[in-house]
Design an enzyme around this catalytic site. Structure first.
Site, PDB file in Angstrom:
ATOM      1  CB  SER A   8      54.432 -10.264 -35.960  1.00  0.00           C
ATOM      2  OG  SER A   8      54.979 -11.250 -35.106  1.00  0.00           O
TER       3      SER A   8
ATOM      4  CG  HIS B 234      52.577  -7.551 -32.998  1.00  0.00           C
ATOM      5  ND1 HIS B 234      51.483  -7.041 -32.314  1.00  0.00           N
ATOM      6  CD2 HIS B 234      52.503  -8.893 -32.843  1.00  0.00           C
ATOM      7  CE1 HIS B 234      50.781  -8.028 -31.789  1.00  0.00           C
ATOM      8  NE2 HIS B 234      51.375  -9.162 -32.082  1.00  0.00           N
TER       9      HIS B 234
ATOM     10  CG  ASP C 225      53.727 -11.909 -31.482  1.00  0.00           C
ATOM     11  OD1 ASP C 225      52.595 -11.641 -31.053  1.00  0.00           O
ATOM     12  OD2 ASP C 225      54.060 -11.786 -32.677  1.00  0.00           O
TER      13      ASP C 225
ATOM     14  CG  MET D  92      54.610 -16.563 -27.770  1.00  0.00           C
ATOM     15  SD  MET D  92      54.735 -17.719 -29.133  1.00  0.00           S
ATOM     16  CE  MET D  92      53.939 -16.752 -30.421  1.00  0.00           C
TER      17      MET D  92
ATOM     18  CG  HIS E 268      50.109 -10.239 -28.641  1.00  0.00           C
ATOM     19  ND1 HIS E 268      49.876 -11.012 -29.771  1.00  0.00           N
ATOM     20  CD2 HIS E 268      49.175 -10.624 -27.737  1.00  0.00           C
ATOM     21  CE1 HIS E 268      48.861 -11.828 -29.554  1.00  0.00           C
ATOM     22  NE2 HIS E 268      48.426 -11.621 -28.316  1.00  0.00           N
TER      23      HIS E 268
ATOM     24  CG  MET F  31      50.105 -14.385 -26.976  1.00  0.00           C
ATOM     25  SD  MET F  31      50.621 -14.940 -28.602  1.00  0.00           S
ATOM     26  CE  MET F  31      51.991 -13.827 -28.856  1.00  0.00           C
TER      27      MET F  31
ATOM     28  CG  MET G 263      44.604 -13.834 -30.706  1.00  0.00           C
ATOM     29  SD  MET G 263      46.253 -13.319 -31.269  1.00  0.00           S
ATOM     30  CE  MET G 263      46.692 -14.546 -32.510  1.00  0.00           C
TER      31      MET G 263
ATOM     32  CG  ASP H 134      48.523 -11.074 -33.980  1.00  0.00           C
ATOM     33  OD1 ASP H 134      49.176 -11.509 -34.948  1.00  0.00           O
ATOM     34  OD2 ASP H 134      48.958 -11.063 -32.805  1.00  0.00           O
TER      35      ASP H 134
HETATM   36  C1  DX5 Z   1      50.678 -15.549 -33.088  1.00  0.00           C
HETATM   37  C2  DX5 Z   1      51.221 -14.151 -32.906  1.00  0.00           C
HETATM   38  C3  DX5 Z   1      51.264 -13.389 -34.164  1.00  0.00           C
HETATM   39  C4  DX5 Z   1      52.131 -13.992 -35.248  1.00  0.00           C
HETATM   40  C5  DX5 Z   1      51.551 -13.578 -36.566  1.00  0.00           C
HETATM   41  O1  DX5 Z   1      50.403 -16.126 -31.885  1.00  0.00           O
HETATM   42  O2  DX5 Z   1      50.416 -13.425 -32.001  1.00  0.00           O
HETATM   43  O3  DX5 Z   1      51.602 -12.029 -33.943  1.00  0.00           O
HETATM   44  O4  DX5 Z   1      53.483 -13.631 -35.185  1.00  0.00           O
HETATM   45  O5  DX5 Z   1      52.228 -14.225 -37.570  1.00  0.00           O
HETATM   46  P1  DX5 Z   1      51.631 -14.387 -39.030  1.00  0.00           P
HETATM   47  O6  DX5 Z   1      51.393 -13.023 -39.586  1.00  0.00           O
HETATM   48  O7  DX5 Z   1      52.711 -15.131 -39.746  1.00  0.00           O
HETATM   49  O8  DX5 Z   1      50.352 -15.187 -38.925  1.00  0.00           O
HETATM   50 ZN    ZN Z   2      50.793 -11.196 -31.856  1.00  0.00          ZN
END
Ligand code: DX5
Ligand code: ZN
Length: 222
Positions: free
Chosen positions: A8, A33, A35, A37, A66, A68, A137, A175
């Site tokens: 990620s 990956h 993310d 947000m 991903h 979110m 998750m 994740d």
């Molecule tokens: C959290 C993200 C993850 C995050 C994981 O909302 O979806 O992908 O970056 O990070 P770690 O591996 O540090 O928990």
């Molecule tokens: Zn993620």
């Protein structure tokens, strides 16, 4: 079944993204990956299409995106254009999950469904054959560096059992809070794709990615 590491990027040093990605490539990583947000579905903000489009010019890694974000269906085309290979939407953010999965596939991409820890697997009952991947998750989404929620072991096992019973070769991605210490356990529970942020990036990105690859290769052979 393929065992994959999807680091990620959220945990990377954003001033050295190119170098971080090349370290992953040297370690033989195939997926990245991403993310996204929105500060609405999840408390924090991260990055969006422009960053992904710039990275696309730097690497041929598989872009595991991903989302979110609320109303992700409004942005599917834009993320496809930016270079996403897989788009995963949260079941909690879409009214018409079936329609959204079909729309992602129509763009020529792989389609994934993500579930928060508290969301039951039953939301997948009817759409499971439409999903290429299910992201479970294993922390509450929104931040990297959180602790793995222990009851998720059971949820992974339950989903793998459902997929096996239905004869679906489903990719199950986990994740949140994945480390070198718990990787083997979640793979044995039935996951085959590991997302890891803070456990990969930091002091020795290449070395950490290699250590994960070793565990994944070992479990793949079993
Ligand atoms: C959290 C993200 C993850 C995050 C994981 O909302 O979806 O992908 O970056 O990070 P770690 O591996 O540090 O928990
Ligand atoms: Zn993620």
């Amino acid at each position: 079944m393929n065992h994959i590491l999807s680091p990620s990027l959220l945990a990377a040093d954003f001033a050295r993204l190119g170098e971080e990605i090349h370290a992953l490539e040297r370690a033989g990583v195939d997926w990245l990956h991403l993310d996204v947000m929105d500060g609405c579905f999840v408390p924090s903000l991260s990055f969006g299409m422009p960053l992904i489009a710039s990275l696309r010019k730097q690497t041929s890694l598989f872009f595991d995106t991903h989302l979110m974000i609320r109303e992700p269906e409004r942005y599917l085309e834009a993320f496809a254009e930016a270079g996403a290979d897989l788009i995963t939407v949260h079941a909690e953010t879409v009214t018409h999950l079936d329609r959204t999965l079909r729309a992602i596939k129509k763009l020529g991409l792989k389609a994934g469904v993500a579930l928060n820890p508290a969301t039951p697997l039953s939301v997948l009952d009817w759409v499971l054959p439409e999903a290429d991947l299910v992201l479970l998750m294993t922390v509450n989404p929104g931040f990297g560096g959180q602790k793995y929620i222990p009851y998720c072991d059971e949820k992974i096992r339950a989903l793998r059992a459902i997929a096996d019973r239905r004869g679906l070769p489903l990719d199950i991605q986990v994740d949140g809070g994945i480390t070198l210490e718990n990787a083997e356990r979640v793979l044995k529970a039935g996951a085959n794709i590991l997302v890891a942020g803070s456990a990969v990036f930091g002091r020795d990105t290449e070395g950490q990615a290699l250590a994960f690859r070793k565990i994944l290769n070992r479990e793949e052979e079993i």
